[in-house]
Write a protein that holds these residues in place. Structure first.
Motif, mmCIF file in Angstrom:
data_model
loop_
_atom_site.group_PDB
_atom_site.id
_atom_site.type_symbol
_atom_site.label_atom_id
_atom_site.label_comp_id
_atom_site.label_asym_id
_atom_site.label_seq_id
_atom_site.Cartn_x
_atom_site.Cartn_y
_atom_site.Cartn_z
ATOM 1 N N ASN A 95 -4.750 1.132 7.866
ATOM 2 C CA ASN A 95 -3.644 2.038 7.515
ATOM 3 C C ASN A 95 -4.116 3.292 6.772
ATOM 4 O O ASN A 95 -3.380 4.269 6.681
ATOM 5 N N CYS A 149 0.813 -1.209 0.000
ATOM 6 C CA CYS A 149 0.000 0.000 0.000
ATOM 7 C C CYS A 149 0.852 1.267 0.000
ATOM 8 O O CYS A 149 1.810 1.388 0.759
ATOM 9 N N CYS A 178 0.448 5.089 4.791
ATOM 10 C CA CYS A 178 1.542 4.120 4.638
ATOM 11 C C CYS A 178 2.815 4.809 4.149
ATOM 12 O O CYS A 178 3.923 4.491 4.597
ATOM 13 N N CYS A 180 -0.825 4.362 0.221
ATOM 14 C CA CYS A 180 -1.764 5.423 0.616
ATOM 15 C C CYS A 180 -1.003 6.477 1.429
ATOM 16 O O CYS A 180 0.112 6.224 1.876
#
Ligand SMILES: [Zn+2]
Ligand SMILES: [Zn+2]
Length: 297
Positions: A266, A19, A24, A21
């Motif tokens: 997350n 990930c 993260c 994002c």
């Protein structure tokens, strides 16, 4: 009673391996104040000698090593007395396979969860090839002695989440646990997955000293907004924190001494310590769990 947060993140952990994002990225780069987190689980004990694990995350080995109370005493004896499961999700049960070197695992789970672990994911079928599994059927509503002055009562947590394995609306697919210290009468509730705070669920939370509650997503459509999935938090079985009918508003009205969000995805901005969302939670007197947090109840 003592509680240790072994892991505070939802499935995938923080950061999640695949990930990128904003959360993260921030925790990898160290660009915002936030800490990495392993996948959710807590350990509970009355005497700090025998510990009961609530769920067994895929990070259980690291979690045990990070907490000296869970280290073996002498040969191959473990202070881990039993594992209690809230459901059969992989992020709550894969750790069982990492306990296979033990002589036996005492496992508290509902028949529905056990069935999924045997016939669905196969986790239990595999574990049983390595060590003895001492299954203790969990019956919602029953008060069960856990030894050392602790008792627990499981309660049903209704969900409409589509089951990957087994029938969709079977009772006992998801439960929460209320653990009581029989000496003081004070109680802990562990509820890492809840889609709806129904009247019955709210009654189980009422009056407890410490509530660990589902903090998976801030927004109901958090994963959709980020383009990461096409399901809302509720469709995945998790009540979002935000919104007029979100958990922040609803939990503020309950009689609970200490409320701590756990099982945090997350993507949830509360993980970023300088975020406005984190401030909103703290302004309500609630907390965001982190790995290693200990609470005495
Ligand atoms: Zn989970
Ligand atoms: Zn992420």
């Amino acid at each position: 009673m003592w509680v240790r947060v072994l892991g505070s993140a939802a499935g995938g952990g923080f950061p999640q391996w695949n990930c990128g994002c904003p959360g993260c990225r921030a925790v990898r780069e160290g660009s915002r104040p936030c800490r990495p987190r392993t996948q959710s689980s807590i350990a509970v004990s009355a005497d700090r000698e025998r510990w009961f694990l609530f769920n067994a995350s895929p990070d259980v080995r690291t979690q045990i090593e990070a907490f000296p109370d869970l280290h073996p005493r002498g040969d191959r004896t473990t202070p881990v007395s039993a594992v209690l499961l809230t459901d059969a999700e992989l992020d709550h049960t894969l750790g069982l396979l990492l306990l296979r070197e033990g002589r036996a695992v005492e496992l508290h789970a509902t028949p529905a969860v056990r069935e999924t672990l045997c016939a669905g994911t196969g986790v239990l079928r595999t574990l049983e090839r390595y060590c003895a599994v001492d299954w203790r059927p969990v019956v919602p509503g029953d008060e069960v002695p856990l030894g050392d002055g602790l008792t627990y009562r499981a309660f049903d947590v209704p969900t409409t989440k589509r089951a990957r394995f087994g029938p969709a609306h079977e009772r006992g697919r998801v439960v929460g646990y209320r653990v009581t210290d029989t000496g003081s009468g004070r109680a802990l509730v562990y509820l890492p997955g809840v889609q709806q705070l129904t009247v019955d669920v709210r009654a189980q939370l009422d009056g407890c000293a410490c509530l660990f509650v589902d903090g998976t997503c801030w927004h109901d459509d958090e994963l959709v907004r980020l383009g990461l999935a096409n399901k809302t938090a509720r469709e995945m079985g998790h009540l979002p924190i935000d919104g007029p009918d979100g958990s922040l508003e609803q939990l503020a009205r309950l009689r609970v001494e200490r409320t701590i969000y756990i099982h945090i995805n997350n993507t949830n901005p509360v993980l970023l310590e300088d975020s406005p969302e984190r401030r909103l939670v703290e302004e309500r007197g609630m907390e965001v769990a982190m790995d290693g947090l200990e609470v005495r109840i």
